[in-house]
Design an enzyme around this catalytic site. Structure first.
Site, short mmCIF file in Angstrom:
data_model
loop_
_atom_site.label_atom_id
_atom_site.label_comp_id
_atom_site.label_asym_id
_atom_site.label_seq_id
_atom_site.Cartn_x
_atom_site.Cartn_y
_atom_site.Cartn_z
N GLU A 196 -8.75 0.66 -2.95
CA GLU A 196 -9.59 0.71 -1.74
C GLU A 196 -10.45 1.96 -1.80
O GLU A 196 -9.95 3.05 -2.12
CB GLU A 196 -8.72 0.79 -0.49
CG GLU A 196 -7.95 -0.46 -0.20
CD GLU A 196 -7.09 -0.32 1.04
OE1 GLU A 196 -6.34 -1.25 1.33
OE2 GLU A 196 -7.16 0.74 1.71
N ARG A 216 -6.91 12.74 1.16
CA ARG A 216 -5.80 13.15 2.04
C ARG A 216 -4.48 12.50 1.65
O ARG A 216 -3.43 12.99 2.02
CB ARG A 216 -6.13 12.86 3.50
CG ARG A 216 -6.10 11.41 3.85
CD ARG A 216 -6.23 11.20 5.34
NE ARG A 216 -7.59 11.44 5.79
CZ ARG A 216 -8.11 10.86 6.88
NH1 ARG A 216 -7.36 10.07 7.62
NH2 ARG A 216 -9.35 11.09 7.24
N ARG A 226 -9.42 8.19 -0.74
CA ARG A 226 -10.41 8.62 0.27
C ARG A 226 -11.23 9.78 -0.25
O ARG A 226 -10.78 10.54 -1.10
CB ARG A 226 -9.68 9.06 1.56
CG ARG A 226 -9.01 7.92 2.30
CD ARG A 226 -8.46 8.42 3.62
NE ARG A 226 -9.50 8.60 4.59
CZ ARG A 226 -9.78 7.75 5.59
NH1 ARG A 226 -9.07 6.66 5.75
NH2 ARG A 226 -10.76 7.99 6.42
N HIS A 281 -5.65 3.68 -1.50
CA HIS A 281 -6.97 4.04 -0.97
C HIS A 281 -7.29 5.48 -1.39
O HIS A 281 -6.65 6.42 -0.91
CB HIS A 281 -6.92 3.91 0.56
CG HIS A 281 -8.22 4.18 1.25
ND1 HIS A 281 -8.36 4.06 2.61
CD2 HIS A 281 -9.44 4.55 0.78
CE1 HIS A 281 -9.62 4.36 2.95
NE2 HIS A 281 -10.28 4.66 1.85
N HIS A 304 0.96 6.26 1.86
CA HIS A 304 1.71 7.23 2.67
C HIS A 304 2.93 7.80 1.97
O HIS A 304 3.55 8.73 2.48
CB HIS A 304 1.99 6.64 4.06
CG HIS A 304 0.69 6.38 4.76
ND1 HIS A 304 -0.19 7.40 5.06
CD2 HIS A 304 0.07 5.23 5.11
CE1 HIS A 304 -1.29 6.88 5.60
NE2 HIS A 304 -1.15 5.57 5.64
N HIS A 318 -3.82 -4.46 7.75
CA HIS A 318 -3.94 -3.26 8.58
C HIS A 318 -3.04 -3.36 9.78
O HIS A 318 -3.18 -4.26 10.61
CB HIS A 318 -5.38 -2.97 9.04
CG HIS A 318 -5.60 -1.49 9.23
ND1 HIS A 318 -5.12 -0.81 10.32
CD2 HIS A 318 -6.17 -0.56 8.43
CE1 HIS A 318 -5.43 0.47 10.19
NE2 HIS A 318 -6.06 0.65 9.05
N THR A 369 -8.52 3.66 8.69
CA THR A 369 -9.75 2.86 8.67
C THR A 369 -9.88 2.11 9.99
O THR A 369 -9.08 1.24 10.30
CB THR A 369 -9.69 1.86 7.49
OG1 THR A 369 -9.25 2.56 6.34
CG2 THR A 369 -11.04 1.25 7.23
N ASN A 399 0.86 -1.20 0.00
CA ASN A 399 0.00 0.00 0.00
C ASN A 399 0.89 1.25 0.00
O ASN A 399 1.73 1.42 0.89
CB ASN A 399 -0.89 -0.05 1.25
CG ASN A 399 -1.83 1.15 1.34
OD1 ASN A 399 -1.42 2.28 1.10
ND2 ASN A 399 -3.07 0.91 1.70
N GLU A 444 -11.22 -9.21 3.10
CA GLU A 444 -9.94 -8.87 3.73
C GLU A 444 -10.21 -8.70 5.21
O GLU A 444 -11.01 -7.85 5.62
CB GLU A 444 -9.37 -7.58 3.13
CG GLU A 444 -8.04 -7.23 3.79
CD GLU A 444 -7.21 -6.21 3.03
OE1 GLU A 444 -7.34 -6.12 1.79
OE2 GLU A 444 -6.43 -5.50 3.69
N1 PXP Z 1 -6.01 -3.07 4.11
C1 PXP Z 1 -6.96 -2.13 4.13
C2 PXP Z 1 -8.33 -2.49 3.70
C3 PXP Z 1 -6.66 -0.81 4.55
O1 PXP Z 1 -7.64 0.11 4.58
C4 PXP Z 1 -5.34 -0.50 4.89
C5 PXP Z 1 -4.99 0.90 5.26
O2 PXP Z 1 -5.26 1.75 4.20
C6 PXP Z 1 -4.37 -1.51 4.82
C7 PXP Z 1 -4.73 -2.80 4.45
C8 PXP Z 1 -2.94 -1.26 5.12
O3 PXP Z 1 -2.79 -0.88 6.46
P1 PXP Z 1 -1.40 -0.34 6.95
O4 PXP Z 1 -1.11 0.91 6.18
O5 PXP Z 1 -1.61 -0.10 8.40
O6 PXP Z 1 -0.38 -1.41 6.67
#
Ligand code: PXP
Length: 244
Positions: A70, A49, A45, A43, A10, A194, A101, A7, A151
């Site tokens: 996402e 952001r 949003r 993601h 960030h 997550h 989330t 992901n 998930e």
């Molecule tokens: N899976 C989903 C559905 C999420 O919303 C997120 C965060 O955007 C992640 C995985 C990844 O989480 P993290 O950034 O904490 O590894």
């Protein structure tokens, strides 16, 4: 094999902090691919952001890896997903004020709406994934409405681990293990994610029904110290070790 979805949200968070074109999320995604990622997750949003619409355009045209988009189950996001037809769409609950989330999607409480919502996404060829907790009722509802994937939210398990609340962490892990088995028995593909870190990934990677992990914030954080490719390589090593 257990797939690793990286992901890159960030990377965009850092970029947006200064309003510069860098660091570029597509460049990070291409580097993640070279380092062995199996997919890229982003993601979009409602408040944009981190990832923005132009990032989705760039990822869709520049990536070879499958994109897991996402998004919240809104009409705006559905139109965006139908325009791009990403490999996968993962529906997540979204609250404007939350930092990340916070919980899973309430599939039980919105079953009819979600069934209608995912139908055109499925017809467009995207694999629909629902980000849910491990509650059996939610898993059963996801199967009833025809989602391809669930998930499972590992955030509470990770938080308990960080806080040293080991009994609660272990109870959460046991529930995730049971949830994965139930989902798999209902024909759902099981993903998890997550909050996962080097320290918390192994027990989740060891759940045999889990086919994909999605990890972001920790990998971007470790990139500061190890570099992004080495952070991904080390995560993969731990995943493979746990799996074997
Ligand atoms: N899976 C989903 C559905 C999420 O919303 C997120 C965060 O955007 C992640 C995985 C990844 O989480 P993290 O950034 O904490 O590894």
């Amino acid at each position: 094999m257990l797939r690793l979805g990286v992901n890159i949200d960030h990377v965009a968070t850092v970029r947006n902090a200064r309003g510069t074109p860098w660091p570029d999320p597509l460049r990070a995604a291409l580097l993640a691919e070279q380092a062995g990622a199996d997919g890229i997750t982003a993601h979009l949003r409602e408040d944009r952001r981190h990832i923005r619409d132009a990032d989705i355009d760039a990822l869709m045209s520049g990536l070879r890896l499958p994109l897991n988009l996402e998004m919240a189950a809104t009409a705006e996001m559905q139109a965006i997903a139908l325009r791009h037809k990403p490999h996968a769409v993962c529906l997540v609950p979204e609250k404007r004020e939350e930092r990340t989330t916070e919980g899973g999607l309430d599939v039980v409480g919105q079953e009819a709406m979600l069934a209608r919502y995912i139908a055109p996404l499925r017809e467009a060829g995207s694999r629909v994934s629902l980000f849910i907790g491990h509650e059996p009722a939610q898993i059963r509802a996801a199967a009833r409405i025809g989602a391809a994937v669930v998930e499972l939210h590992t955030g509470a398990y990770c938080d308990f681990d960080t806080e040293g609340r080991t009994a609660e962490r272990d109870a959460e892990l046991a529930a995730l293990i049971e949830g994965a088995a139930l989902a798999d028995s209902l024909g759902l593909e099981v993903h998890a994610g997550h909050g996962l870190t080097f320290d918390t990934v192994a027990p989740i990677a060891a759940i045999p029904q889990v086919k994909e992990l999605n990890i972001g914030h920790f990998l971007i954080s470790e990139a500061i110290f190890l570099g992004f490719p080495d952070a991904i390589t080390e995560m993969r090593r731990r995943i493979e070790e746990a799996r074997s």
